[in-house]
Scaffold this motif. Structure first.
Motif, PDB file in Angstrom:
ATOM      1  N   GLY A 104       8.671  10.601  -8.869  1.00 37.55           N
ATOM      2  CA  GLY A 104       8.671  11.180  -7.533  1.00 37.55           C
ATOM      3  C   GLY A 104       7.452  12.018  -7.221  1.00 37.55           C
ATOM      4  N   HIS A 105       6.328  11.703  -7.849  1.00 34.85           N
ATOM      5  CA  HIS A 105       5.098  12.445  -7.578  1.00 34.85           C
ATOM      6  C   HIS A 105       4.489  11.995  -6.250  1.00 34.85           C
ATOM      7  N   ALA A 106       3.776  12.906  -5.604  1.00 35.02           N
ATOM      8  CA  ALA A 106       3.128  12.599  -4.325  1.00 35.02           C
ATOM      9  C   ALA A 106       1.849  13.421  -4.221  1.00 35.02           C
ATOM     10  N   VAL A 164       3.745  -3.282  -0.934  1.00 39.41           N
ATOM     11  CA  VAL A 164       3.452  -4.039  -2.152  1.00 39.41           C
ATOM     12  C   VAL A 164       2.383  -3.291  -2.953  1.00 39.41           C
ATOM     13  N   VAL A 165       2.626  -3.096  -4.247  1.00 39.01           N
ATOM     14  CA  VAL A 165       1.679  -2.414  -5.125  1.00 39.01           C
ATOM     15  C   VAL A 165       1.087  -3.437  -6.094  1.00 39.01           C
ATOM     16  N   VAL A 166      -0.223  -3.669  -5.978  1.00 44.47           N
ATOM     17  CA  VAL A 166      -0.916  -4.686  -6.779  1.00 44.47           C
ATOM     18  C   VAL A 166      -2.278  -4.149  -7.198  1.00 44.47           C
ATOM     19  N   PRO A 167      -2.554  -3.957  -8.458  1.00 41.50           N
ATOM     20  CA  PRO A 167      -1.594  -3.953  -9.563  1.00 41.50           C
ATOM     21  C   PRO A 167      -0.870  -2.619  -9.654  1.00 41.50           C
ATOM     22  N   LEU A 203       4.454   5.931  -0.952  1.00 34.96           N
ATOM     23  CA  LEU A 203       5.601   5.368  -1.661  1.00 34.96           C
ATOM     24  C   LEU A 203       6.805   6.300  -1.624  1.00 34.96           C
ATOM     25  N   MET A 204       6.568   7.599  -1.572  1.00 33.44           N
ATOM     26  CA  MET A 204       7.663   8.544  -1.450  1.00 33.44           C
ATOM     27  C   MET A 204       8.210   8.610  -0.022  1.00 33.44           C
TER      28      MET A 204
END
Length: 399
Positions: free
Chosen positions: A100-102, A85-88, A110-111
């Motif tokens: 697709g950055h990492a 979960v990404v908040v915010p 997230l990747m």
């Protein structure tokens, strides 16, 4: 149910990050395990100590923690969660995800994850409406990322509009729905709802009496069965459901654009009461009486047929298309003809004469018309109609 589930919570860098603290508390109260990941920007708004104390877990911040990276800690983190979960979800984080950055711990997780991802966007209204953000949003949705919000509201910058992050309780409900394995888990369903408003001039419009209650109830019922719901709504009088992606529109043409942008989906439930006509010569200024007693001459143009467009889409027709028919006489005959004319799979027909109390009311009596014939349901609460219809949709999609 969230009890016993493991949530990887990535906290982005925006003023809404303070709400992540309350979300951690709610998740823990529900029995979930929360592993916080704090971005460098997020640490400007909340402290690692606060998050660690509430979560009962170490707060992860650095991709190059040598102790953990000797064991590929970022891979373990990304795989051990039931939900990320990404908040915010800031504009920057959304851009990284879509591209697709990492280049830091959050984007690398997230990747690397093979688990479902949910984001709660929050940003300035102009940033949210910027074409780049909307392109990134469409990419993320196509990749299967669940999106909750944003909603209209006051911004920390003093502006007002879409971009305000939904409240922690709503995010909690969306997380609970995402973790509930229902018959529609992994399915993406489009629901349209409410009326459309077709401008006559800047202050007047053509509309109808639809409240949006039935479409809203359907979106909630499909969500509760595990579907990822895209909810395209006109200016309804009932609030949209939580835990779904809400797209607000005004006119039929705006609704068509939003519907086409949402494709492809597994099913489309077209419950909106779309105006058949719009004013072709709508005035740019308020029309005034001139003392002659003559009304202004309005020229009408036919609105696009959204149901037929989706039903006959050459490349992205959903596996199931459900239309609605609000009729005032010979309901079944008119609805049966409409199903054939539009090319949809089912039509949900109802009698909306004023004495029925259906349009704008809390109850509904519908007839489901398909290639197998017509099946009439008795009058019942719109929530119950929604649950029964959602169950039938789930059965059809399961084959």
């Amino acid at each position: 149910m969230i009890a016993g589930k493991r949530i990887l919570l990535i906290i982005g860098g925006g003023i809404a990050a303070f709400k992540a603290v309350d979300l951690v508390r709610l998740l823990k109260a529900g029995g979930a395990s929360v592993v916080p990941v704090l971005t460098r920007a997020g640490a400007q708004f909340v402290t690692p100590l606060t998050l660690a104390a509430l979560a009962g877990h170490k707060v992860h911040q650095d991709l190059f923690d040598l102790t953990e990276e000797a064991e590929m800690g970022h891979i373990q983190l990304s795989r051990a969660a039931d939900l990320v979960v990404v908040v915010p979800a800031t504009a920057d984080l959304m851009a990284k995800m879509a591209g697709g950055h990492a280049d830091d711990l959050a984007s690398t997780l997230l990747m690397a994850t093979d688990k479902p991802v949910m984001i709660a966007p929050a940003m300035n209204v102009r940033m949210w409406e910027h074409p780049a953000t909307q392109r990134n949003l469409a990419t993320l949705q196509a990749d299967g990322v669940r999106v909750i919000g944003p909603v209209d509201g006051s911004m920390a910058c003093g502006e007002y509009g879409p971009g305000r992050m939904v409240e922690p309780a709503e995010i909690l409900a969306a997380i609970d729905a995402a973790l509930t394995e229902g018959p529609l888990a992994g399915r993406r369903v489009l629901v349209t709802s409410g009326p459309t408003h077709e401008p006559i001039d800047p202050v007047r419009y053509i509309a109808n009496r639809s409240s949006g209650a039935q479409g809203t109830a359907l979106a909630a019922a499909l969500r509760d069965l595990g579907a990822q719901v895209v909810f395209v709504t006109g200016p309804a009088t009932v609030p949209p459901p939580t835990g779904v992606q809400v797209i607000k529109v005004e006119t039929a043409r705006q609704m068509l654009d939003a519907v086409q942008a949402a494709l492809p989906v597994d099913a489309a439930v077209m419950a909106a009461a779309v105006a058949d006509w719009r004013v072709a010569n709508a005035a740019s200024s308020k029309m005034k009486k001139d003392g002659t007693g003559r009304a202004p001459g309005l020229e009408f143009a036919e609105n696009p047929d959204i149901l037929a467009t989706v039903s006959k889409h050459p490349t992205a027709r959903p596996g199931l298309v459900v239309g609605f028919a609000a009729e005032t006489d010979t309901v079944v005959d008119h609805a049966t003809a409409k199903r054939l004319r539009k090319g949809c799979d089912w039509i949900v027909a109802n009698d909306v004469r004023p004495d029925t109390g259906i349009m704008g009311g809390s109850s509904n009596a519908v007839t489901i018309i398909s290639g197998q014939g017509a099946e009439s349901w008795p009058m019942m609460a719109k929530d119950e109609v929604a649950r029964r219809l959602a169950a039938r949709i789930a059965g059809a999609l399961q084959g």
